[in-house]
Design a protein around this motif. Structure first.
Motif, PDB file in Angstrom:
ATOM      1  N   CYS A 102       0.877  -1.172   0.000  1.00  0.00           N
ATOM      2  CA  CYS A 102       0.000   0.000   0.000  1.00  0.00           C
ATOM      3  C   CYS A 102       0.909   1.214   0.000  1.00  0.00           C
ATOM      4  O   CYS A 102       1.724   1.371   0.925  1.00  0.00           O
ATOM      5  N   SER A 103       0.803   2.053  -1.019  1.00  0.00           N
ATOM      6  CA  SER A 103       1.726   3.171  -1.168  1.00  0.00           C
ATOM      7  C   SER A 103       1.026   4.511  -1.050  1.00  0.00           C
ATOM      8  O   SER A 103      -0.052   4.712  -1.608  1.00  0.00           O
ATOM      9  N   GLY A 104       1.676   5.418  -0.337  1.00  0.00           N
ATOM     10  CA  GLY A 104       1.154   6.771  -0.198  1.00  0.00           C
ATOM     11  C   GLY A 104       2.257   7.693   0.287  1.00  0.00           C
ATOM     12  O   GLY A 104       3.207   7.233   0.944  1.00  0.00           O
ATOM     13  N   ASP A 105       2.139   8.963  -0.014  1.00  0.00           N
ATOM     14  CA  ASP A 105       3.162   9.928   0.357  1.00  0.00           C
ATOM     15  C   ASP A 105       3.374   9.958   1.878  1.00  0.00           C
ATOM     16  O   ASP A 105       2.437  10.229   2.635  1.00  0.00           O
ATOM     17  N   LYS A 106       4.573   9.628   2.317  1.00  0.00           N
ATOM     18  CA  LYS A 106       4.911   9.615   3.744  1.00  0.00           C
ATOM     19  C   LYS A 106       3.914   8.805   4.555  1.00  0.00           C
ATOM     20  O   LYS A 106       3.551   9.181   5.684  1.00  0.00           O
ATOM     21  N   LEU A 107       3.480   7.691   3.984  1.00  0.00           N
ATOM     22  CA  LEU A 107       2.520   6.835   4.687  1.00  0.00           C
ATOM     23  C   LEU A 107       3.080   6.359   6.020  1.00  0.00           C
ATOM     24  O   LEU A 107       2.344   6.156   6.989  1.00  0.00           O
ATOM     25  N   GLY A 108       4.389   6.199   6.087  1.00  0.00           N
ATOM     26  CA  GLY A 108       5.032   5.746   7.320  1.00  0.00           C
ATOM     27  C   GLY A 108       4.854   6.709   8.479  1.00  0.00           C
ATOM     28  O   GLY A 108       5.061   6.328   9.641  1.00  0.00           O
ATOM     29  N   ASP A 109       4.464   7.957   8.191  1.00  0.00           N
ATOM     30  CA  ASP A 109       4.222   8.938   9.255  1.00  0.00           C
ATOM     31  C   ASP A 109       2.809   8.836   9.812  1.00  0.00           C
ATOM     32  O   ASP A 109       2.447   9.572  10.741  1.00  0.00           O
ATOM     33  N   LYS A 110       2.025   7.958   9.207  1.00  0.00           N
ATOM     34  CA  LYS A 110       0.648   7.741   9.671  1.00  0.00           C
ATOM     35  C   LYS A 110       0.534   6.280  10.090  1.00  0.00           C
ATOM     36  O   LYS A 110       1.454   5.488   9.906  1.00  0.00           O
ATOM     37  N   TYR A 111      -0.616   5.913  10.651  1.00  0.00           N
ATOM     38  CA  TYR A 111      -0.883   4.512  10.919  1.00  0.00           C
ATOM     39  C   TYR A 111      -1.659   3.919   9.742  1.00  0.00           C
ATOM     40  O   TYR A 111      -2.555   4.539   9.175  1.00  0.00           O
ATOM     41  N   ALA A 112      -1.311   2.683   9.380  1.00  0.00           N
ATOM     42  CA  ALA A 112      -2.047   1.964   8.346  1.00  0.00           C
ATOM     43  C   ALA A 112      -2.765   0.780   8.972  1.00  0.00           C
ATOM     44  O   ALA A 112      -2.308   0.208   9.971  1.00  0.00           O
ATOM     45  N   CYS A 113      -3.901   0.438   8.402  1.00  0.00           N
ATOM     46  CA  CYS A 113      -4.592  -0.772   8.818  1.00  0.00           C
ATOM     47  C   CYS A 113      -5.040  -1.528   7.568  1.00  0.00           C
ATOM     48  O   CYS A 113      -5.010  -0.987   6.458  1.00  0.00           O
ATOM     49  N   TRP A 114      -5.428  -2.770   7.773  1.00  0.00           N
ATOM     50  CA  TRP A 114      -5.784  -3.651   6.661  1.00  0.00           C
ATOM     51  C   TRP A 114      -7.087  -4.394   6.974  1.00  0.00           C
ATOM     52  O   TRP A 114      -7.308  -4.829   8.108  1.00  0.00           O
ATOM     53  N   TYR A 115      -7.912  -4.547   5.933  1.00  0.00           N
ATOM     54  CA  TYR A 115      -9.161  -5.296   6.033  1.00  0.00           C
ATOM     55  C   TYR A 115      -9.151  -6.426   5.022  1.00  0.00           C
ATOM     56  O   TYR A 115      -8.640  -6.274   3.913  1.00  0.00           O
TER      57      TYR A 115
END
Lengths: 106, 123
Positions: free
Chosen positions: A22-35
């Motif tokens: 899952c790619s997004g600009d500076k995604l590592g600075d946010k929390y990601a979750c998965w469904y």
């Protein structure tokens, strides 16, 4: 507006390791979750806060998030893991979903 | 065990208002730190977040739908509701309600989902 992107499809052989990105600009600075969503069913939370397994989720599911990419990893993939997987982030007070990845277990 | 159940008309005419309710059982909406949200999924497509509400009434909306959407909460009946005005065929979807958890300004995830209800927009 913020966007995250996923590959439309990923294939894996039974017993092998599947990785869905899952790619997004500076995604590592946010929390990601998965469904996980199986046909005709509601989505089920699999991973939250980058790498925490939701209640009842098998240990073969794990997550990571760094830089611009979050990754859902399924080790020892089973036929029952075949499903659509969606990543999700939170940005500027909005929920952002990826387009979803269809995982095929061949 | 917390359960969410969507309810409402399965067929809505174009230009009218779509109205759905989510009934929460197994736990209170009020007095908790959770958010309560709506998500939809057009046939054969991915998930789209519509918006979320806190028990105090504060709301967050998808900017692309904000002008047509209203989410409200009824703590006395342990329900929250969705209204989408001026619907078109593009609003045809399965509509889900879900409980959201936040952990600060960079975190939101949905850990309990309803089964979903299909809404078709057609004359």
């Amino acid at each position: 507006s913020y966007e995250v992107s996923q590959p439309p499809s990923v294939s894996v052989s039974p017993g092998q390791t599947a990785s869905i990105t899952c790619s997004g600009d500076k995604l590592g600075d946010k929390y990601a979750c998965w469904y996980q969503q199986k046909p005709g069913q509601s989505p089920v939370l699999v991973i939250y806060e980058d790498n925490k397994r939701a209640s009842g989720i098998p240990e073969r599911f794990s997550g990571s998030n760094s830089g611009n990419t979050a990754t859902l990893t399924i080790r020892g993939t089973q036929a029952m893991d075949e499903a659509d997987y969606y990543c999700q982030a939170w940005d500027s007070s909005t929920v952002v979903f990826g387009g979803g990845t269809k995982l095929t277990v061949l | 065990q917390l359960q969410l159940q969507e309810s409402g008309p399965g067929l809505v005419k174009p230009s009218e208002t779509l109205s759905l309710t989510c009934t929460v059982s197994g736990g209170p909406i009020s007095g908790s730190s959770y958010y309560w949200g709506w998500i939809r999924q057009p046939p054969g497509k991915g998930l789209e977040w519509i918006g979320s509400i806190y028990h105090s009434g504060s709301t967050y909306y998808n900017p692309s739908l904000k002008s047509r959407v209203t989410i409200s909460v009824d703590t006395s009946n342990n329900q929250f509701s969705l209204k989408v005005s001026s619907v078109t065929a593009a609003d045809t979807a399965v509509y889900y309600c879900a409980r959201g958890s936040r952990g600060g300004e960079i975190n939101y995830y949905m850990d309990v989902w309803g089964r979903g209800t299909t809404v078709t927009v057609s004359s």
